[in-house]
Design a protein around this motif. Structure first.
Motif, PDB file in Angstrom:
ATOM      1  N   HIS A 172       0.703  -1.157  -0.018  1.00  0.00           N
ATOM      2  CA  HIS A 172      -0.084   0.007  -0.089  1.00  0.00           C
ATOM      3  C   HIS A 172       0.869   1.185   0.044  1.00  0.00           C
ATOM      4  O   HIS A 172       1.493   1.578   0.956  1.00  0.00           O
ATOM      5  CB  HIS A 172      -1.067  -0.319   1.395  1.00  0.00           C
ATOM      6  CG  HIS A 172      -1.857   1.179   1.407  1.00  0.00           C
ATOM      7  ND1 HIS A 172      -3.098   1.141   0.871  1.00  0.00           N
ATOM      8  CD2 HIS A 172      -1.540   2.619   1.938  1.00  0.00           C
ATOM      9  CE1 HIS A 172      -3.664   2.337   1.479  1.00  0.00           C
ATOM     10  NE2 HIS A 172      -2.652   3.192   1.748  1.00  0.00           N
ATOM     11  N   GLU A 192      -8.377   8.542   3.356  1.00  0.00           N
ATOM     12  CA  GLU A 192      -8.618   7.105   3.439  1.00  0.00           C
ATOM     13  C   GLU A 192      -9.614   6.608   4.737  1.00  0.00           C
ATOM     14  O   GLU A 192      -9.930   5.616   4.967  1.00  0.00           O
ATOM     15  CB  GLU A 192      -7.413   6.373   3.657  1.00  0.00           C
ATOM     16  CG  GLU A 192      -6.711   6.369   2.261  1.00  0.00           C
ATOM     17  CD  GLU A 192      -5.481   5.483   2.115  1.00  0.00           C
ATOM     18  OE1 GLU A 192      -5.048   5.057   3.217  1.00  0.00           O
ATOM     19  OE2 GLU A 192      -4.880   5.179   1.029  1.00  0.00           O
ATOM     20  N   HIS A 207       0.930   5.200  -1.473  1.00  0.00           N
ATOM     21  CA  HIS A 207       0.366   6.241  -1.983  1.00  0.00           C
ATOM     22  C   HIS A 207       0.889   6.812  -3.127  1.00  0.00           C
ATOM     23  O   HIS A 207       2.345   6.837  -3.166  1.00  0.00           O
ATOM     24  CB  HIS A 207       0.058   7.231  -0.826  1.00  0.00           C
ATOM     25  CG  HIS A 207      -0.858   6.996   0.135  1.00  0.00           C
ATOM     26  ND1 HIS A 207      -1.065   7.859   1.122  1.00  0.00           N
ATOM     27  CD2 HIS A 207      -1.342   5.849   0.480  1.00  0.00           C
ATOM     28  CE1 HIS A 207      -1.901   7.357   1.869  1.00  0.00           C
ATOM     29  NE2 HIS A 207      -2.115   6.084   1.820  1.00  0.00           N
ATOM     30  N   ASN A 264      -6.450   2.137   3.488  1.00  0.00           N
ATOM     31  CA  ASN A 264      -7.580   1.464   2.835  1.00  0.00           C
ATOM     32  C   ASN A 264      -7.361   1.424   1.179  1.00  0.00           C
ATOM     33  O   ASN A 264      -6.956   2.289   0.685  1.00  0.00           O
ATOM     34  CB  ASN A 264      -8.586   2.658   3.212  1.00  0.00           C
ATOM     35  CG  ASN A 264     -10.162   1.953   3.404  1.00  0.00           C
ATOM     36  OD1 ASN A 264     -10.436   1.208   2.313  1.00  0.00           O
ATOM     37  ND2 ASN A 264     -10.812   2.430   4.088  1.00  0.00           N
TER      38      ASN A 264
HETATM   39 ZN   LIG Z   1      -2.973   4.672   2.869  1.00  0.00          ZN
END
Ligand SMILES: [Zn+2]
Length: 191
Positions: free
Chosen positions: A29, A60, A31, A132
């Motif tokens: 994950h 998020e 960004h 998320n």
């Molecule tokens: Zn994140």
């Protein structure tokens, strides 16, 4: 295409599952980064896109304000209704489309809390931030898929916070992987 009462899973799903399984270990994950996996056969494309919600929504956490709810609705609608890849002629039509987002409302989108809980624990010291992802699954029908090796995606245009889009694909021409930099929408299927 056989007609059954359950969800029809065209052949490339098998291929896509294989791709997905192999990519899982690489998935982090991060960004600014998003992934797109394509499995092609004949006129059919099975795709899965995975992105931190941050790239698509700007946040998020669970949406609270009216503006945040509207941002979620707009993003999920676009992701549901837009073929995430297309041929140069724009021939691709959506056959099935599913968006998975943890805080989706009651409008038919899936809720998916489980897999993010670990990440939330790891980030419990960062205040309200819990990470998320949003996942999109589409089956497309593209009548002129076989006639060229160039495809386009408007993901980066629609969501400029995506800085790098990593694409993995598999089909009759072989398979390959590439990374789209910002501003680039067209890519070539070269093994
Ligand atoms: Zn994140």
């Amino acid at each position: 295409m056989p007609s059954t009462s359950t969800r029809i899973l065209p052949l490339p799903v098998l291929l896509l599952s294989a791709l997905t399984a192999s990519a899982e270990n690489l998935t982090a994950h991060q960004h600014g980064q998003a992934e797109l996996q394509l499995a092609m056969a004949g006129q059919s494309v099975e795709l899965m896109a995975m992105s931190p919600a941050h790239n698509l929504l700007g946040f998020e956490h669970e949406p609270r304000t009216k503006a945040e709810h509207e941002a979620v609705e707009a993003a999920l609608a676009w992701l549901t209704e837009t073929p995430l890849i297309n041929t140069l002629s724009g021939s691709c039509g959506i056959q099935t489309s599913e968006v998975h987002y943890a805080y989706a409302g009651d409008d038919g989108h899936d809720a998916h809390h489980g897999e993010h809980e670990h990440q939330e624990h790891e980030h419990h010291n960062s205040g309200e931030i819990s990470h998320n992802d949003i996942e999109v699954f589409q089956t497309l029908n593209c009548p002129d898929l076989a006639s060229g090796s160039q495809l386009v995606t408007s993901l980066g245009e629609q969501f400029p916070a995506i800085e790098h889009l990593d694409i993995e694909w598999a089909g009759p021409k072989g398979q390959g992987a590439l990374r789209l930099e910002p501003g680039i929408t067209e890519f070539s299927l070269k093994p």
